[in-house]
Write an enzyme that holds these catalytic residues in place. Structure first.
Site, PDB file in Angstrom:
ATOM      1  N   ASP A  19      40.769  38.120  43.552  1.00  0.00           N
ATOM      2  CA  ASP A  19      41.681  38.331  44.689  1.00  0.00           C
ATOM      3  C   ASP A  19      41.342  39.513  45.587  1.00  0.00           C
ATOM      4  OD1 ASP A  19      42.954  36.256  43.392  1.00  0.00           O
ATOM      5  OD2 ASP A  19      44.901  37.234  43.239  1.00  0.00           O
ATOM      6  N   LYS A 117      44.267  29.562  43.684  1.00  0.00           N
ATOM      7  CA  LYS A 117      45.421  29.534  42.776  1.00  0.00           C
ATOM      8  C   LYS A 117      46.679  29.881  43.555  1.00  0.00           C
ATOM      9  CE  LYS A 117      44.591  34.316  41.428  1.00  0.00           C
ATOM     10  NZ  LYS A 117      45.838  34.924  41.922  1.00  0.00           N
ATOM     11  N   CYS A 162      47.067  40.087  38.637  1.00  0.00           N
ATOM     12  CA  CYS A 162      46.110  38.982  38.631  1.00  0.00           C
ATOM     13  C   CYS A 162      44.866  39.263  37.794  1.00  0.00           C
ATOM     14  CB  CYS A 162      45.751  38.604  40.063  1.00  0.00           C
ATOM     15  SG  CYS A 162      47.208  37.951  40.939  1.00  0.00           S
TER      16      CYS A 162
END
Ligand SMILES: [Zn+2]
Length: 216
Positions: A19, A117, A162
């Site tokens: 991310d 995701k 994450c």
């Protein structure tokens, strides 16, 4: 004192860069403190790995993890969704927006896969492996197993959400899992960093520093 372990990545090792997207960088919708500080070490580390995959948070508008989807809720409050408690965030990483793009400064042209995701409107997904209902798979365990990897190295944003959840799921899927601390940064809301550290330790995820990776 024991000599510090060093690791030379090989054919059975893969780096998962989690991310590193504009919305998680300074000035972004959900900026992680010092989030941009991960880019230089990740770019350096990535050169040591022949195999790298990226994850990308990728929400539809009106996603269940957005505080704006819940009347009377503010960002960083918690609510109960059908799968359990959910921290509510500012709107971030909306599909197709500049904030959702991978940071332009990330220099990993040899990355082999981007795992998206968080695209199911009603379920959040911190982990690149399994969504927050802990049932819905995003697929990488099978992908990594099929490709024969044994060790998984995780870095990126945010360490306590994450990156941690991705590492926890990698460990649960049977991979020897490492989290590269100084190539990650945390949000640290309501004790989330300490909780993540405890969970990672309990799961046997090894916390290492980027200088333990041999960049040839
Ligand atoms: Zn998200």
């Amino acid at each position: 004192m024991a000599e510090r372990m060093t690791i030379k990545p090989g054919e059975n090792d893969i780096l998962i860069v989690v991310d590193v997207q504009n919305d998680f960088l300074p000035g972004g919708a959900l900026a992680v403190p010092e989030g941009d500080a991960v880019i230089e070490p990740i770019n350096r580390l990535a050169r040591a790995f022949r195999h790298v995959v990226l994850t990308q948070d990728w929400h539809p508008e009106g996603h269940a993890s957005f505080a704006s989807s819940h009347p009377a809720k503010q960002p960083f409050e918690t609510t109960d969704l059908h799968y359990g408690p959910q921290v509510l965030w500012p709107d971030h990483c909306v599909q197709g927006t500049p904030g959702a793009e991978i940071a332009r400064e990330l220099d990993i042209p040899h990355a082999q896969l981007v795992i998206r995701k968080g695209y199911n409107a009603g379920i959040d997904s911190y982990s690149g492996f399994k969504e927050a209902d802990r049932q819905t798979s995003t697929g990488p365990a099978g992908y990594l197993q099929e490709r024969g990897f044994r060790r998984v190295f995780c870095a990126g944003l945010a360490l306590d959400f994450c990156v941690a959840w991705t590492a926890l799921d990698a460990a649960e899927a049977g991979f020897e899992t490492y989290l590269i601390e100084d190539a990650s940064r945390a949000i640290d809301t309501n004790g989330s960093l300490e909780k993540a550290r405890q969970d990672l330790e309990a799961a046997g995820v090894r916390m290492i520093k980027s200088d333990q990776i041999v960049v040839a």
